[in-house]
Design an enzyme around this catalytic site. Structure first.
Site, short mmCIF file in Angstrom:
data_model
loop_
_atom_site.label_atom_id
_atom_site.label_comp_id
_atom_site.label_asym_id
_atom_site.label_seq_id
_atom_site.Cartn_x
_atom_site.Cartn_y
_atom_site.Cartn_z
N GLU A 506 1.09 -1.09 0.33
CA GLU A 506 -0.04 -0.39 0.63
C GLU A 506 0.76 1.26 0.23
O GLU A 506 0.52 2.10 -0.45
CB GLU A 506 -0.86 -0.07 1.20
N THR A 617 -11.67 8.57 -13.11
CA THR A 617 -10.22 7.71 -12.18
C THR A 617 -10.80 6.06 -11.76
O THR A 617 -10.15 5.35 -10.77
CB THR A 617 -10.29 8.87 -11.15
#
Length: 637
Positions: A506, A617
């Protein structure tokens, strides 16, 4: 004279008796009433109306009854399924005939040859797309306003719309890899349909659905997110199931607390994309109804929307509880422009464009520290709340939408272009760093102090910088930005290559001896994110360097090995452990973004060409708005 031919006229030329005149007038008035009644009230009298009414009196004619329109606008609360019956526990009561996919990368011989099942699917896709367009445009009553929108849009594409250009790679290996991605999409979809139909996402380990609280009571996030992916991959039966669920069961009358950002990019973006790809009017009606529900979020002193909105009749909105001092988030209020311009385009209502242009106007007036845009802004005072700057989470898609707004305007939105390149210069001057080992990365900025961390979310920026390189002012700058894009993408690939699973964490750091690796346990997870693969796809399109396809295939192999479970795909908790611990969540963006970008990576460039399409997006393709062409295009095909 007409009266001389009627009975009751005397031979001597005398006129009609009073009683006869009364009977005649009564008969004549009845005849006139009957004629005009037939003209205006019989169901098939539209052509007659055109004859008798003047041009100024003619009203626009739409296909379908008023009741039909109401049914399209109204979601059914009683149905949350179409072909699989969903129990209250979220499990399907009819077992689907799901082919258990092989983990092997080899395809059946018939799938490798011209004229194979894959080619048949594409042929069927083409014929169904064309027949759908014919249904929309060939009405006895003429083209409606809705029809004209879609026909004009198709005429303004530089290249053929999806469904007529397959994008099939000529290289046999690349074709096999694309078919593998298609099989992954079908496997993920089939399990979602079997175990979580109508819910927002699939929990593949426990084989049930997940609803969550981001969408304010809206359901079927995975369905809406998958519409365009299923369509462009030629999974027509699956697309049909998704479309039918949206028509019958997507209930927009929810009364819950929704993220403005998430509803916009997933639901609004997904429905817009589905409309532009297929011409199905139902998608347009749904998205315009949903768009209206988002407008109350802008009712603030500055016009900067708050992050959370009640989609019910109250329309109340508020900021996230965790947001500093009740602020709005840059990446949220800055990621509305593409979708809202298309809402104005389709509805004819300028209010959507006005809302997002007001945001831009306010941002242009504000002082920006070192030219940078902090992540937190007060919707009440219109001032920055704290000076935290990131191209990753909280900031990311704001910058993405600047360059994409310019591209979607057919390169006429000069203000967006100026804002993008000014922001990019500030980012490069303040955030772009080079590690000891020579890796280029984007750090975060906290009140003048650099945090040498790069999030997975920031890895989209390789594709963004590459996408904007061609419109820089000079040839030297164009090459510079293309090189910078390649360096950032390489760094993000290294974050994958340096893990045991070959999937990226992440967030990864560049301090304390670390290089492109996560040093905190809380940063080691991977939740099927798309950003690195997104940059591979853009860099392939821009350079055709074969390494990007090889890197994409590495990701496919890693996903298959570590994230594929018996009933879907799951994120993992530690990318540095070869024995995967799964998080039991198949994210909807895995279907919308990760697999779509992989499919496009292994397709020829004529499938959703960048000259015609801009991806929001959430990877939902939206067409370039060519205003001059739209104004000139004829109203009918």
């Amino acid at each position: 004279m007409f009266f001389r031919k009627l009975p009751g006229v005397s031979a001597s030329g005398m006129g009609l008796r009073l009683s006869q005149k009364f009977v005649f007038l009564l008969f004549l008035s009845g005849l006139v009433t009957l004629c005009f009644g037939a003209l205006f009230f019989l169901p098939d009298s539209v052509r007659l109306k055109r004859i008798f009414l003047s041009k100024t009196e003619t009203q626009p004619v739409t296909v379908g009854s008023e009741n039909d329109a109401r049914e399209h606008r109204k979601g059914s609360k009683d149905q949350d399924h179409l072909r699989g019956l969903t129990s209250p526990k979220g499990e399907t009561s009819t077992k689907l005939k799901t082919r258990k996919p092989s983990v092997s990368y080899e395809l059946k011989p018939e799938d490798r040859l011209p004229g194979s099942k894959a080619q048949e699917d594409r042929t069927l896709l083409r014929s169904k797309t064309e027949s759908a367009a014919e249904r929309v445009t060939s009405s006895d009553h003429g083209a409606s306003t809705d029809t004209r929108d879609y026909v004009k849009f198709k005429k303004c594409l530089l290249k053929a719309a999806p469904g007529t250009e397959p994008g099939t790679a000529s290289d046999p290996q690349t074709l096999l890899r694309r078919e593998k991605v298609k099989e992954m999409m079908k496997f993920a979809w089939d399990n979602y349909k079997q175990y979580a139909w109508g819910k927002n996402e699939l929990r593949p380990l426990t084989r049930n659905g997940h609803i969550g609280n981001m969408f304010g009571g809206l359901r079927g996030a995975s369905i809406v997110d998958s519409l365009d992916s299923l369509f462009i991959m030629g999974l027509l039966e699956e697309y049909g199931d998704a479309r039918d669920w949206v028509r019958s069961s997507l209930d927009l009358s929810s009364n819950g607390e929704a993220s403005l950002f998430e509803v916009n990019i997933r639901y609004v973006g997904g429905l817009l994309s589905a409309y532009y790809l297929t011409g199905e009017e139902m998608f347009k009606q749904k998205v315009l109804e949903l768009g209206e529900k988002l407008l109350p979020a802008f009712n603030t002193p500055t016009g900067i929307p708050r992050g959370v909105i009640n989609l019910g009749s109250s329309g109340t909105s508020w900021s996230w509880g965790w947001a500093s001092a009740g602020s709005s988030i840059l990446a949220e209020f800055g990621t509305l422009h593409l979708e809202f311009l298309h809402l104005s385009q389709l509805s004819g209502n300028p209010v959507y464009t006005e809302k997002v242009m007001n945001i831009r106007k306010l941002l242009n007036r504000m002082e920006k520290p070192h030219g940078l845009y902090p992540n937190f802004l007060s919707p009440v005072t219109g001032s920055w709340v704290q000076h935290h700057v990131s191209v990753g989470g909280l900031g990311d898609s704001f910058y993405e939408y600047l360059i994409k707004s310019y591209l979607m305007s057919d390169k006429t939105d000069q203000e967006a272009k100026t804002m993008y390149y000014s922001a990019l210069e500030a980012i490069e001057a303040n955030l772009v760093q080079k590690s000891v080992g020579g890796l280029t990365y984007m750090a975060e900025w906290r009140g003048g102090i650099l945090d040498h961390k790069m999030g997975h979310l920031a890895c989209f920026s390789g594709g963004m910088v590459g996408l904007g390189a061609d419109d820089a002012d000079t040839p030297q700058k164009r090459q510079h930005y293309l090189d910078l894009a390649a360096e950032i993408t390489h760094t993000c690939h290294e974050s994958y290559a340096r893990s045991a699973t070959k999937l990226g964490p992440e967030a990864f750091r560049f301090d304390g001896g670390a290089e492109a690796t996560a040093t905190r346990l809380s940063d080691r997870y991977y939740i099927l994110r798309p950003e690195v693969i997104e940059s591979y796809m853009y860099m392939w399109r821009l350079t055709h360097d074969p390494k990007y396809r090889e890197w994409g295939w590495e990701a496919v192999e890693a996903l298959e090995k570590h994230c594929r479970v018996e009933s879907g795909f799951s994120g993992i908790r530690d990318v540095y452990s070869s024995s995967a611990s799964h998080d039991n969540m198949q994210q909807s963006f895995f279907l919308s973004e990760t697999l779509k970008y992989l499919y496009l990576l292994f397709s020829d460039d004529d499938l959703l060409p960048l000259e015609d399409w801009v991806f929001n997006t959430e990877a939902h393709p939206l067409p370039v708005i060519r205003q001059a062409c739209l104004q000139e295009a004829p109203a009918a095909a």
